[in-house]
Design a protein around this motif. Structure first.
Motif, short mmCIF file in Angstrom:
data_model
loop_
_atom_site.label_atom_id
_atom_site.label_comp_id
_atom_site.label_asym_id
_atom_site.label_seq_id
_atom_site.Cartn_x
_atom_site.Cartn_y
_atom_site.Cartn_z
N VAL A 44 0.83 -1.20 0.00
CA VAL A 44 0.00 0.00 0.00
C VAL A 44 0.87 1.25 0.00
CG1 VAL A 44 -1.83 1.23 1.20
CG2 VAL A 44 -1.76 -1.27 1.25
N VAL A 45 1.88 1.26 0.87
CA VAL A 45 2.76 2.44 0.93
C VAL A 45 4.19 2.04 0.59
CG1 VAL A 45 1.39 3.76 2.56
CG2 VAL A 45 3.05 2.09 3.41
N GLU A 46 4.93 3.03 0.04
CA GLU A 46 6.28 2.76 -0.44
C GLU A 46 7.26 2.40 0.67
OE1 GLU A 46 7.91 5.82 -2.79
OE2 GLU A 46 6.29 5.79 -4.26
N GLY A 47 7.01 3.04 1.82
CA GLY A 47 7.95 2.87 2.93
C GLY A 47 8.18 1.42 3.31
N THR A 48 7.20 0.57 3.01
CA THR A 48 7.33 -0.85 3.32
C THR A 48 8.55 -1.45 2.65
OG1 THR A 48 4.94 -0.85 3.19
CG2 THR A 48 6.02 -2.99 3.36
N LEU A 49 8.84 -0.94 1.44
CA LEU A 49 9.83 -1.59 0.60
C LEU A 49 11.27 -1.36 1.08
CD1 LEU A 49 9.87 -3.19 -2.10
CD2 LEU A 49 10.50 -1.04 -3.16
N TYR A 50 11.55 -0.11 1.51
CA TYR A 50 12.95 0.26 1.75
C TYR A 50 13.66 -0.62 2.77
CZ TYR A 50 12.00 4.12 -1.30
OH TYR A 50 11.67 4.86 -2.38
N PRO A 51 13.04 -0.84 3.94
CA PRO A 51 13.76 -1.70 4.89
C PRO A 51 13.97 -3.11 4.36
CG PRO A 51 11.56 -1.14 5.70
CD PRO A 51 11.81 -0.29 4.52
N LEU A 52 13.00 -3.60 3.56
CA LEU A 52 13.15 -4.95 3.02
C LEU A 52 14.31 -5.02 2.03
CD1 LEU A 52 9.46 -6.01 2.40
CD2 LEU A 52 11.01 -6.81 4.16
N LEU A 53 14.42 -3.98 1.18
CA LEU A 53 15.53 -3.95 0.21
C LEU A 53 16.87 -3.93 0.94
CD1 LEU A 53 14.21 -1.48 -2.51
CD2 LEU A 53 14.66 -3.91 -2.77
N THR A 54 16.94 -3.09 1.98
CA THR A 54 18.18 -3.01 2.75
C THR A 54 18.53 -4.37 3.35
OG1 THR A 54 17.61 -0.77 3.32
CG2 THR A 54 19.35 -1.78 4.61
N ARG A 55 17.48 -5.04 3.88
CA ARG A 55 17.73 -6.31 4.53
C ARG A 55 18.17 -7.38 3.53
NH1 ARG A 55 13.46 -9.41 8.16
NH2 ARG A 55 12.82 -9.94 6.07
N GLN A 56 17.51 -7.39 2.37
CA GLN A 56 17.88 -8.39 1.37
C GLN A 56 19.28 -8.12 0.83
OE1 GLN A 56 14.55 -8.23 -1.35
NE2 GLN A 56 13.62 -10.02 -0.39
N ALA B 73 1.35 14.98 0.84
CA ALA B 73 1.27 14.10 -0.33
C ALA B 73 2.41 13.10 -0.30
CB ALA B 73 1.33 14.94 -1.61
N MET B 74 3.59 13.61 0.06
CA MET B 74 4.75 12.72 0.12
C MET B 74 4.52 11.62 1.15
SD MET B 74 7.47 12.12 2.27
CE MET B 74 7.74 13.57 3.26
N ILE B 75 3.98 12.01 2.33
CA ILE B 75 3.79 11.01 3.38
C ILE B 75 2.77 9.96 2.94
CG2 ILE B 75 2.89 10.67 5.73
CD1 ILE B 75 4.20 13.31 6.49
N SER B 76 1.76 10.41 2.17
CA SER B 76 0.77 9.43 1.74
C SER B 76 1.36 8.45 0.73
CB SER B 76 -0.46 10.14 1.16
OG SER B 76 -0.16 10.62 -0.13
N ILE B 77 2.39 8.91 -0.01
CA ILE B 77 3.03 7.99 -0.96
C ILE B 77 3.93 7.00 -0.22
CG2 ILE B 77 4.74 7.83 -2.82
CD1 ILE B 77 3.70 10.58 -3.79
N ILE B 78 4.76 7.54 0.64
CA ILE B 78 5.72 6.66 1.31
C ILE B 78 5.08 5.93 2.49
CG2 ILE B 78 7.91 6.63 2.61
CD1 ILE B 78 8.92 8.78 0.81
N GLY B 79 4.14 6.59 3.11
CA GLY B 79 3.45 5.94 4.22
C GLY B 79 4.07 6.28 5.55
N LYS B 80 3.25 6.16 6.59
CA LYS B 80 3.76 6.39 7.94
C LYS B 80 4.44 5.12 8.43
CE LYS B 80 1.01 10.08 9.85
NZ LYS B 80 -0.18 10.42 9.05
N PRO B 81 5.42 5.28 9.30
CA PRO B 81 6.13 4.09 9.77
C PRO B 81 5.20 3.01 10.29
CG PRO B 81 7.22 6.06 10.54
CD PRO B 81 5.98 6.51 9.85
N GLU B 82 4.10 3.41 10.92
CA GLU B 82 3.21 2.38 11.46
C GLU B 82 2.48 1.63 10.33
OE1 GLU B 82 3.41 5.52 12.40
OE2 GLU B 82 1.45 6.52 12.61
#
Lengths: 108, 528
Positions: A44-56, B73-82
């Motif tokens: 859903v959100v991009e942030g999910t990917l970055y830590p996984l890429l780093t880990r792999q 907008a940026m935060i909605s793309i990347i997402g919040k840590p939670e």
């Protein structure tokens, strides 16, 4: 039971497999991977990917090279290492087995 | 909202309005809290910062002020840590403390290494205070050590997230000022903003003074390094030159045959007789590596010091070091293996007791070193042991000795001794028998050679051959034909100690006294 949570748990299990699969076709910039995974509705959100890429990458499955971008900061292009390919082959196999097992149970 | 702040994200400068900045800061802080303590966390944070920069740039281009809408907008793309929730086990309990401060070295406000700048940021105080403190304590010596310890212990705040953690609450006030510096400028020259809230006019002036002192300090350091570098480069080149001169061209300048000390020029030739022939090329090759690699390294360090560049030489250095260690190890193994052939030594001796004890014993040498045909010689210190090499015949000629000591009884005894070494005692013994040495007694004349021969094709095995002559007190030795034989004897010195001594005997007279062998003065007719 929380349906959303259950769905998320399922996605989580296959996320790393999906990343490796995307990269098995050609080397990708993180945004390309994100695009594919988003289209497939795996993340859903991009942030999910970055830590996984780093880990792999730290596990030796991926390597990356820097490429200058015409606009914006330089980009990391990821690609599978030899180890990553072997790892993916194992995951392919176990995915196949998983699908067969689930189908077996569902169609009984 | 007309106030804007300059920030640096992923190496790109952005202007951002204050409201958006706060939101961005909180967001980055939350990401920092999420990943900062996990393995590879810093890399993830940097990746995300790069991505944020990219998103901002696609929204705004290089101009334009980032607004709170852009950040949202940026935060909605990347997402919040939670929302990242990726099924990894939590490596650290989530930290809800919004501003967790850590002490770093501050590359943006540094004079030597940024330690004081970092302490200043951590304690929310002007670094100049700590600089003064360190200088005062350095006068007592302690400060230097504390400073160096902190220099080693504290990490540099490289990423934005680390810088936020370094500044804590005051980040938004200092960010504007510090972001504009080029943090790589070691000379400390930087345009200075007056935006720093805790910096008074006096503090600012003192900081400027410190910056100037830092520059001077840095320049002195550079000059020192350049001088050391020049010395290193010269040393390296000279060493290589010497090595090539001695080994390849056998340039005899320094090591003349007459000088004492091991004669190095012919060492490589002597090697052929010292170790088994198959090992010679290896030893030469490995020794060259062992000697030349450090010389090259010295030159490289020197050049690096002079021009002060940083290169990705880690792998090359490591490989070179490994090669060097391997060469040394191989050399050691070969050396040990060859050394085993000297493990055991043996002695054979033959004794002749003269039936009548002559008053004067004449000594004549038949085969003389002066008549030897040899290409090279190898002299051990003080000429006590000389080896002459004849490459044609593959023969070694070694100077023999004559040791004269007082006989315990009244008879004159001639003992010929041969020493050699080998892998086993039997081998060593067999070798002694192969050594060719002529001697004999005719009436009251002792005939012997000035050298003995190690037979053709045999390698040197610490061979030594000579005559041990025991004569009673009062016996005179007369050397007849100016022999260049090595004469050993023990004599009593002034403090009544027996000492071993060696001479090259000339055409002279010697007499055995109670205190040892003594030379009779040339003019004395008493014994003639």
């Amino acid at each position: 039971m929380d349906l959303e949570n259950n769905k998320a748990q399922m996605r989580k299990g296959i996320l790393e497999y999906c990343i490796l699969s995307v990269l098995s076709r050609n080397s990708c910039y993180a945004s390309d991977i994100i695009k594919e995974l988003k289209e497939a509705e795996v993340i859903v959100v991009e942030g999910t990917l970055y830590p996984l890429l780093t880990r792999q990458k730290n596990a030796g499955l991926l390597s990356y090279r820097w490429e200058e971008s015409l606009q914006g900061p330089p980009r990391k292009y990821y690609e599978l290492t030899e180890e990553g390919r072997k790892y993916l082959a194992e995951l392919d196999k176990s995915w196949q087995e998983l699908v067969e097992s689930v189908n077996l149970i569902r169609t009984r | 909202m007309d106030k804007t702040i300059n920030i640096n994200l992923g190496g790109i400068l952005f202007q951002i309005d204050e409201e958006a900045f706060r939101k961005l800061r909180d967001y980055l802080q939350s990401i920092n809290n999420r990943f900062g303590n996990s393995q590879g966390g810093n890399e993830t944070i940097e990746d995300i910062e790069l991505r944020i920069a990219e998103i901002f740039q696609s929204q705004k281009g290089l101009a334009g002020v980032i607004t709170i809408e852009n950040v949202a907008a940026m935060i909605s793309i990347i997402g919040k840590p939670e929302d990242f929730d990726h099924g990894e086990p939590e490596t650290a309990a989530p930290e809800y403390q919004s501003q967790k401060k850590r002490m770093y070295r501050n590359p943006d406000d540094s004079i030597i290494s940024g330690v004081c700048g970092g302490i200043g940021a951590y304690l929310d105080n002007d670094p100049v205070l700590f600089r003064i403190l360190f200088i005062i304590s350095a006068m007592f010596g302690v400060g230097i050590f504390i400073y160096i310890a902190l220099w080693i212990a504290l990490p540099v705040a490289r990423t934005d997230a680390q810088k936020r953690a370094m500044y804590g609450e005051s980040y938004h006030t200092s960010i504007n000022q510090n972001r504009q510096f080029n943090s790589n400028q070691l000379t400390g020259s930087s345009q200075y903003n007056t935006g720093y809230k805790s910096e008074s006019g006096i503090g600012n002036a003192i900081n400027e003074i410190f910056r100037a002192i830092g520059r001077v300090f840095y320049i002195i350091l550079r000059i020192l390094l350049i001088m050391i570098g020049v010395v290193l480069v010269l040393t390296g080149f000279l060493s290589i030159l010497c090595f090539v001169m001695v080994v390849v061209f056998k340039f005899p300048g320094v090591y003349s045959i007459e000088s004492s000390g091991i004669n190095l020029i012919n060492f490589t030739d002597f090697l052929n007789y010292l170790v088994s022939p198959s090992a010679v090329p290896w030893i030469t090759f490995l020794t060259s590596i062992v000697l030349i690699l450090p010389m090259i390294a010295i030159i490289y360090w020197g050049v690096k010091m002079i021009f002060w560049f940083s290169a990705r030489d880690g792998v090359v250095s490591l490989v070179a070091f490994v090669v060097w260690v391997m060469a040394i190890s191989a050399l050691t193994v070969i050396g040990l293996n060859e050394g085993v052939s000297f493990a055991h030594s043996a002695k054979t001796s033959a004794e002749i007791v003269l039936p009548a004890t002559p008053d004067t014993l004449y000594i004549v040498t038949d085969n003389k070193i002066a008549d030897l045909k040899y290409e090279k010689d190898f002299v051990l210190p003080h000429k006590e042991y000389s080896v002459y090499i004849n490459d044609d015949k593959k023969e070694l000629y070694i100077r023999s000795y004559l040791a004269v000591d007082r006989a315990d009884n009244k008879s004159t005894t001639i003992e010929a001794r041969k020493y050699a070494s080998g892998r086993t005692e039997t081998e060593a013994l067999k070798r002694t028998e192969g050594l060719l040495f002529n001697y004999g007694i005719k009436g009251d004349t002792l005939h012997l050679d000035e050298y003995f021969t190690s037979p053709a094709g045999r390698k040197w095995s610490a061979d030594n051959v000579g005559i041990n002559l025991y004569i009673p007190t009062g016996t005179v030795l007369k050397f007849e034909n100016n022999p260049r034989i090595l004469l050993h004897s023990s004599f009593r010195n002034e403090s009544n100690e027996y000492l071993e001594s060696s001479w090259e005997s000339g055409n002279s007279l010697w007499v055995m006294t109670n205190s040892g062998l003594e030379q009779v003065p040339e003019k004395s007719s008493k014994f003639k």
